[in-house]
Design a protein around this motif. Sequence first.
Motif, mmCIF file in Angstrom:
data_model
loop_
_atom_site.group_PDB
_atom_site.id
_atom_site.type_symbol
_atom_site.label_atom_id
_atom_site.label_comp_id
_atom_site.label_asym_id
_atom_site.label_seq_id
_atom_site.Cartn_x
_atom_site.Cartn_y
_atom_site.Cartn_z
ATOM 1 N N PHE A 21 -9.753 4.351 8.272
ATOM 2 C CA PHE A 21 -10.417 5.045 8.138
ATOM 3 C C PHE A 21 -10.574 4.883 6.380
ATOM 4 O O PHE A 21 -11.894 4.790 5.239
ATOM 5 C CB PHE A 21 -9.409 6.356 8.025
ATOM 6 C CG PHE A 21 -10.074 7.137 6.622
ATOM 7 C CD1 PHE A 21 -11.596 8.302 7.573
ATOM 8 C CD2 PHE A 21 -9.941 7.454 5.984
ATOM 9 C CE1 PHE A 21 -12.406 9.203 6.599
ATOM 10 C CE2 PHE A 21 -10.227 8.861 4.987
ATOM 11 C CZ PHE A 21 -11.259 9.405 5.109
ATOM 12 N N LEU A 22 -9.267 4.229 5.615
ATOM 13 C CA LEU A 22 -9.061 4.299 3.842
ATOM 14 C C LEU A 22 -10.823 2.598 3.914
ATOM 15 O O LEU A 22 -11.306 3.279 2.632
ATOM 16 C CB LEU A 22 -8.239 3.245 3.777
ATOM 17 C CG LEU A 22 -6.918 5.216 3.343
ATOM 18 C CD1 LEU A 22 -5.809 4.727 3.076
ATOM 19 C CD2 LEU A 22 -7.850 5.828 2.177
ATOM 20 N N ILE A 23 -10.437 1.936 4.490
ATOM 21 C CA ILE A 23 -11.460 0.646 4.689
ATOM 22 C C ILE A 23 -12.962 1.230 4.787
ATOM 23 O O ILE A 23 -13.881 0.624 4.017
ATOM 24 C CB ILE A 23 -11.600 -0.373 5.050
ATOM 25 C CG1 ILE A 23 -9.718 -0.712 5.185
ATOM 26 C CG2 ILE A 23 -12.240 -1.627 5.601
ATOM 27 C CD1 ILE A 23 -9.435 -2.010 5.960
ATOM 28 N N LYS A 24 -13.142 1.598 5.599
ATOM 29 C CA LYS A 24 -14.507 2.037 6.107
ATOM 30 C C LYS A 24 -15.394 3.550 5.181
ATOM 31 O O LYS A 24 -15.961 3.645 4.430
ATOM 32 C CB LYS A 24 -14.509 2.562 7.694
ATOM 33 C CG LYS A 24 -14.551 1.225 8.361
ATOM 34 C CD LYS A 24 -15.884 0.122 8.109
ATOM 35 C CE LYS A 24 -15.365 -0.763 9.140
ATOM 36 N NZ LYS A 24 -16.250 -1.855 8.892
ATOM 37 N N ARG A 25 -14.740 4.501 5.157
ATOM 38 C CA ARG A 25 -14.685 5.626 4.583
ATOM 39 C C ARG A 25 -14.912 5.395 3.329
ATOM 40 O O ARG A 25 -15.462 6.297 2.298
ATOM 41 C CB ARG A 25 -15.002 7.018 5.030
ATOM 42 C CG ARG A 25 -14.669 6.624 6.662
ATOM 43 C CD ARG A 25 -15.667 7.769 7.103
ATOM 44 N NE ARG A 25 -16.133 7.792 8.690
ATOM 45 C CZ ARG A 25 -16.902 8.145 9.252
ATOM 46 N NH1 ARG A 25 -17.934 7.925 8.686
ATOM 47 N NH2 ARG A 25 -17.127 8.496 9.951
ATOM 48 N N GLN A 26 -13.936 5.763 2.852
ATOM 49 C CA GLN A 26 -13.572 5.052 0.706
ATOM 50 C C GLN A 26 -13.903 4.312 0.126
ATOM 51 O O GLN A 26 -13.291 4.086 -0.976
ATOM 52 C CB GLN A 26 -12.283 6.025 0.963
ATOM 53 C CG GLN A 26 -11.193 7.159 1.979
ATOM 54 C CD GLN A 26 -11.796 8.137 1.003
ATOM 55 O OE1 GLN A 26 -12.155 8.366 0.229
ATOM 56 N NE2 GLN A 26 -11.698 9.341 1.870
ATOM 57 N N LYS A 27 -13.903 3.082 0.913
ATOM 58 C CA LYS A 27 -14.322 2.124 0.340
ATOM 59 C C LYS A 27 -13.711 1.035 -0.203
ATOM 60 O O LYS A 27 -13.789 0.494 -1.356
ATOM 61 C CB LYS A 27 -15.994 2.084 -0.736
ATOM 62 C CG LYS A 27 -17.068 3.125 0.005
ATOM 63 C CD LYS A 27 -17.374 1.891 0.697
ATOM 64 C CE LYS A 27 -18.071 2.890 1.253
ATOM 65 N NZ LYS A 27 -19.108 2.688 3.107
ATOM 66 N N MET A 28 -12.167 1.277 -0.092
ATOM 67 C CA MET A 28 -11.069 0.709 0.035
ATOM 68 C C MET A 28 -10.472 -0.658 0.674
ATOM 69 O O MET A 28 -11.790 -0.744 1.108
ATOM 70 C CB MET A 28 -9.754 1.294 0.234
ATOM 71 C CG MET A 28 -8.483 1.007 -0.788
ATOM 72 S SD MET A 28 -6.875 2.194 0.326
ATOM 73 C CE MET A 28 -7.182 3.623 -0.527
ATOM 74 N N TYR A 35 -1.036 -2.394 1.630
ATOM 75 C CA TYR A 35 -0.330 -1.019 -0.076
ATOM 76 C C TYR A 35 -0.097 -0.437 0.830
ATOM 77 O O TYR A 35 0.622 -0.051 0.721
ATOM 78 C CB TYR A 35 -1.535 -1.581 -0.740
ATOM 79 C CG TYR A 35 -0.128 -1.144 -1.980
ATOM 80 C CD1 TYR A 35 1.068 -2.573 -2.989
ATOM 81 C CD2 TYR A 35 -0.331 -0.058 -2.561
ATOM 82 C CE1 TYR A 35 2.328 -2.003 -3.587
ATOM 83 C CE2 TYR A 35 0.298 0.211 -3.833
ATOM 84 C CZ TYR A 35 1.646 -0.833 -4.198
ATOM 85 O OH TYR A 35 2.476 -0.533 -4.852
ATOM 86 N N VAL A 36 -1.130 0.612 0.854
ATOM 87 C CA VAL A 36 -0.413 1.987 1.505
ATOM 88 C C VAL A 36 0.166 2.405 2.700
ATOM 89 O O VAL A 36 1.208 3.399 3.021
ATOM 90 C CB VAL A 36 -1.851 3.013 1.370
ATOM 91 C CG1 VAL A 36 -1.682 3.969 1.758
ATOM 92 C CG2 VAL A 36 -2.905 2.912 0.373
ATOM 93 N N SER A 37 -0.469 1.017 3.573
ATOM 94 C CA SER A 37 0.241 1.817 5.386
ATOM 95 C C SER A 37 1.582 0.905 5.288
ATOM 96 O O SER A 37 1.983 1.311 6.498
ATOM 97 C CB SER A 37 -1.424 0.878 6.021
ATOM 98 O OG SER A 37 -2.010 2.095 6.388
ATOM 99 N N LEU A 38 1.645 -0.634 5.294
ATOM 100 C CA LEU A 38 2.612 -1.535 5.460
ATOM 101 C C LEU A 38 3.693 -0.628 5.400
ATOM 102 O O LEU A 38 5.055 -1.333 5.825
ATOM 103 C CB LEU A 38 2.393 -2.543 4.907
ATOM 104 C CG LEU A 38 3.192 -4.110 5.710
ATOM 105 C CD1 LEU A 38 2.313 -4.015 6.948
ATOM 106 C CD2 LEU A 38 2.486 -5.205 4.939
ATOM 107 N N PRO A 39 3.852 -0.563 4.113
ATOM 108 C CA PRO A 39 5.435 0.531 3.741
ATOM 109 C C PRO A 39 6.183 1.129 4.985
ATOM 110 O O PRO A 39 7.146 1.422 4.563
ATOM 111 C CB PRO A 39 5.729 0.886 2.264
ATOM 112 C CG PRO A 39 4.210 0.123 1.441
ATOM 113 C CD PRO A 39 3.653 -0.428 2.702
ATOM 114 N N VAL A 40 5.062 2.265 4.929
ATOM 115 C CA VAL A 40 5.229 3.229 6.551
ATOM 116 C C VAL A 40 5.902 2.832 7.389
ATOM 117 O O VAL A 40 6.665 2.526 7.903
ATOM 118 C CB VAL A 40 4.592 4.143 6.859
ATOM 119 C CG1 VAL A 40 4.560 5.230 7.470
ATOM 120 C CG2 VAL A 40 3.611 4.608 4.721
#
Length: 52
Positions: A21-28, A35-40
């Motif tokens: 979602f972050l890559i497609k919708r938020q253009k991240m 960096y956001v998902s891997l620590p979780v």
Amino acid sequence: MNLLFILAVIVTIMELFVAFFLIKRQKMAIWQSLYVSLPVIVIVWVVAIMYS
């Protein structure tokens, strides 16, 4: 299968959806979403392995 491992798999799948979602919708960028998902994901799996 242990309940903690089932929860870890569910959280991993949900985090993959969040990254997508972050890559497609938020253009991240890909590295930013990792960096956001891997620590979780790492924390959940470490806890699942430690307490099983």
